[in-house]
Scaffold this motif. Sequence first.
Motif, PDB file in Angstrom:
ATOM      1  N   GLU A  34     -99.643 -39.314 -21.304  1.00 38.35           N
ATOM      2  CA  GLU A  34     -98.836 -38.965 -22.471  1.00 38.35           C
ATOM      3  C   GLU A  34     -98.916 -40.041 -23.543  1.00 38.35           C
ATOM      4  OE1 GLU A  34     -94.315 -37.405 -23.521  1.00 38.35           O
ATOM      5  OE2 GLU A  34     -94.945 -37.705 -21.439  1.00 38.35           O
ATOM      6  N   MET A  35     -98.913 -41.309 -23.149  1.00 38.92           N
ATOM      7  CA  MET A  35     -98.995 -42.395 -24.123  1.00 38.92           C
ATOM      8  C   MET A  35    -100.364 -42.406 -24.807  1.00 38.92           C
ATOM      9  SD  MET A  35     -96.975 -45.469 -22.162  1.00 38.92           S
ATOM     10  CE  MET A  35     -96.802 -46.493 -23.632  1.00 38.92           C
ATOM     11  N   ALA A  36    -101.415 -42.156 -24.034  1.00 40.94           N
ATOM     12  CA  ALA A  36    -102.752 -42.094 -24.635  1.00 40.94           C
ATOM     13  C   ALA A  36    -102.869 -40.908 -25.582  1.00 40.94           C
ATOM     14  CB  ALA A  36    -103.806 -42.014 -23.535  1.00 40.94           C
ATOM     15  N   ALA A  37    -102.246 -39.795 -25.220  1.00 38.15           N
ATOM     16  CA  ALA A  37    -102.257 -38.614 -26.088  1.00 38.15           C
ATOM     17  C   ALA A  37    -101.525 -38.898 -27.394  1.00 38.15           C
ATOM     18  CB  ALA A  37    -101.635 -37.428 -25.365  1.00 38.15           C
ATOM     19  N   LEU A  60    -106.718 -29.654 -22.758  1.00 32.21           N
ATOM     20  CA  LEU A  60    -106.069 -29.875 -21.468  1.00 32.21           C
ATOM     21  C   LEU A  60    -104.608 -30.255 -21.649  1.00 32.21           C
ATOM     22  CD1 LEU A  60    -106.264 -30.136 -18.377  1.00 32.21           C
ATOM     23  CD2 LEU A  60    -107.082 -32.480 -18.711  1.00 32.21           C
ATOM     24  N   CYS A  61    -104.332 -31.159 -22.594  1.00 30.27           N
ATOM     25  CA  CYS A  61    -102.947 -31.561 -22.846  1.00 30.27           C
ATOM     26  C   CYS A  61    -102.097 -30.373 -23.284  1.00 30.27           C
ATOM     27  CB  CYS A  61    -102.900 -32.657 -23.901  1.00 30.27           C
ATOM     28  SG  CYS A  61    -103.376 -34.289 -23.306  1.00 30.27           S
ATOM     29  N   ALA A  62    -102.644 -29.536 -24.152  1.00 31.48           N
ATOM     30  CA  ALA A  62    -101.901 -28.357 -24.597  1.00 31.48           C
ATOM     31  C   ALA A  62    -101.586 -27.436 -23.422  1.00 31.48           C
ATOM     32  CB  ALA A  62    -102.692 -27.615 -25.672  1.00 31.48           C
ATOM     33  N   ALA A  63    -102.562 -27.241 -22.547  1.00 28.18           N
ATOM     34  CA  ALA A  63    -102.349 -26.388 -21.376  1.00 28.18           C
ATOM     35  C   ALA A  63    -101.311 -26.974 -20.428  1.00 28.18           C
ATOM     36  CB  ALA A  63    -103.673 -26.178 -20.643  1.00 28.18           C
ATOM     37  N   GLU A  82    -100.740 -25.542 -28.569  1.00 27.17           N
ATOM     38  CA  GLU A  82    -101.763 -24.535 -28.837  1.00 27.17           C
ATOM     39  C   GLU A  82    -102.095 -24.479 -30.329  1.00 27.17           C
ATOM     40  OE1 GLU A  82    -103.636 -22.889 -26.725  1.00 27.17           O
ATOM     41  OE2 GLU A  82    -102.619 -23.949 -25.098  1.00 27.17           O
ATOM     42  N   ALA A  83    -101.119 -24.803 -31.170  1.00 29.81           N
ATOM     43  CA  ALA A  83    -101.396 -24.856 -32.610  1.00 29.81           C
ATOM     44  C   ALA A  83    -102.401 -25.962 -32.918  1.00 29.81           C
ATOM     45  CB  ALA A  83    -100.098 -25.085 -33.389  1.00 29.81           C
ATOM     46  N   ASP A  84    -102.312 -27.065 -32.212  1.00 32.53           N
ATOM     47  CA  ASP A  84    -103.287 -28.148 -32.392  1.00 32.53           C
ATOM     48  C   ASP A  84    -104.673 -27.699 -31.949  1.00 32.53           C
ATOM     49  OD1 ASP A  84    -101.460 -30.107 -33.380  1.00 32.53           O
ATOM     50  OD2 ASP A  84    -100.768 -30.480 -31.330  1.00 32.53           O
ATOM     51  N   VAL A  85    -104.724 -26.954 -30.861  1.00 32.61           N
ATOM     52  CA  VAL A  85    -106.022 -26.446 -30.381  1.00 32.61           C
ATOM     53  C   VAL A  85    -106.641 -25.534 -31.435  1.00 32.61           C
ATOM     54  CG1 VAL A  85    -107.176 -25.058 -28.609  1.00 32.61           C
ATOM     55  CG2 VAL A  85    -105.364 -26.661 -27.951  1.00 32.61           C
TER      56      VAL A  85
END
Length: 220
Positions: free
Chosen positions: A150-153, A196-199, A206-209
Motif C-alpha cells: 500500500e505504501m509503494a502504491a 492488480l491493486c485496483a482488483a 477501476e477508474a484509474d485502470v
Amino acid sequence: EVAIPRIETIWTYRADRTGVKDSFWGKALPTWYNNSETGTACTLTTGVILWPIVRLLRAIHDTPALKALWSRVEGWIPLCRESVAMHDYEWVEFPDGSGMHLEPYPKGPGRVYPRGGSRINPFNREYAFTMPVLHLGRILGEPVYLRQVEMAARFLRKHCERTAEGGLEWEYEEAVHPAMGEDIDHACAQVYFIDLCAAEGLVFTEADVRSVATTLARRV
C-alpha cells in the motif's frame, strides 16, 4: 503440474544454493543477482523470478480444486519469505505514508550499501517486486506485506500525472528533475501493478485502470 518441477529447478539457482557471493556484501544471499549490471541482488531480479512462483502459489492456495497440489508447493513459502526479507534493509518510508526501496546507483549518496551510492528505485524495478509481495501477503494474511504494498502504491499514485485526455502517465523514475520519460517495456510493470491493486482494493481504483487504458489508446 508442469510448472512445479520447473520452479523447483529455479530454486536451485538461488545464490545461497549455488554459493555465489554477492559483489557488494561478499556472501551468498537468498535471491538471484543482477549479473548484467552490478552482480548484486536487486528488487527487479528478485521480483521477476518470484512473480510467477507466487502467482502459482496463490492460485493453488485459493482454488479448492487444486488443494491436492498444496503439499507439493507449501515449502516454497519460507523460501519466498527469505527472498523478500533480504531487501528489507533497502526499504524507506516517507512522512506522507508512502514508501519505496533503494537500489545501488554510483552517482547517488551513500546510504545502505557497503560501497557506492543509491537512489530511489525506478518504478518498474519497484513494482515488479511489489506484485509478488502482495500475493504473498494475501496467502499468509500478514498485514506487514500488505502495508508495504500500500505504501509503494501511494508513492506511484502521488507521482502520476493526469493527461489532457484524462489518462494517467508517469516517468521512468522519480527524481528532482525527472526527464527520463517512460517506455512501454518498463511501463508494463506499472500497468500490471495498478490493475492488480485496483482488483485488490489497494489505493488504485477501476477508474484509474480506465485512465491507464486511455493513455494506452491515445498515446501508445
